[in-house]
Design a protein around this motif. Sequence first.
Motif, PDB file in Angstrom:
ATOM      1  N   GLU A  80       0.821  -1.211   0.000  1.00  0.00           N
ATOM      2  CA  GLU A  80       0.000   0.000   0.000  1.00  0.00           C
ATOM      3  C   GLU A  80       0.860   1.268   0.000  1.00  0.00           C
ATOM      4  N   LEU A  81       2.169   1.133  -0.224  1.00  0.00           N
ATOM      5  CA  LEU A  81       3.077   2.272  -0.229  1.00  0.00           C
ATOM      6  C   LEU A  81       3.123   2.897  -1.619  1.00  0.00           C
ATOM      7  N   GLY A  82       3.099   4.213  -1.703  1.00  0.00           N
ATOM      8  CA  GLY A  82       3.226   4.906  -2.973  1.00  0.00           C
ATOM      9  C   GLY A  82       1.925   4.970  -3.744  1.00  0.00           C
ATOM     10  N   TYR A  83       2.020   5.423  -4.995  1.00  0.00           N
ATOM     11  CA  TYR A  83       0.854   5.516  -5.869  1.00  0.00           C
ATOM     12  C   TYR A  83       1.281   5.412  -7.312  1.00  0.00           C
TER      13      TYR A  83
END
Length: 84
Positions: A80-83
């Motif tokens: 769930e880290l970053g985009y």
Amino acid sequence: NSSSSSSSSTTTETTLSYKVAISDKDPLMVLILERYSDKSNGYLKVHRSGSEFLQFREKLKAMQDEGGVVIEGESYLETELGYV
């Protein structure tokens, strides 16, 4: 998902995104980043059995056999880290 619903999934439903990047050092080097709903159904069953993939894979295999293409592939689990 039940097995009956997953077996009838389409590429559009199971492909989350894809992106093509061309190297700024070598225009013949390409990175394709593909994201699927899951590996077992979205990628292995739906994507790899799709008509577009099978047509592309046949052409790509011929280029590999001629020595014109080298494929390096990896598989990752998302966090769930970053985009994107």
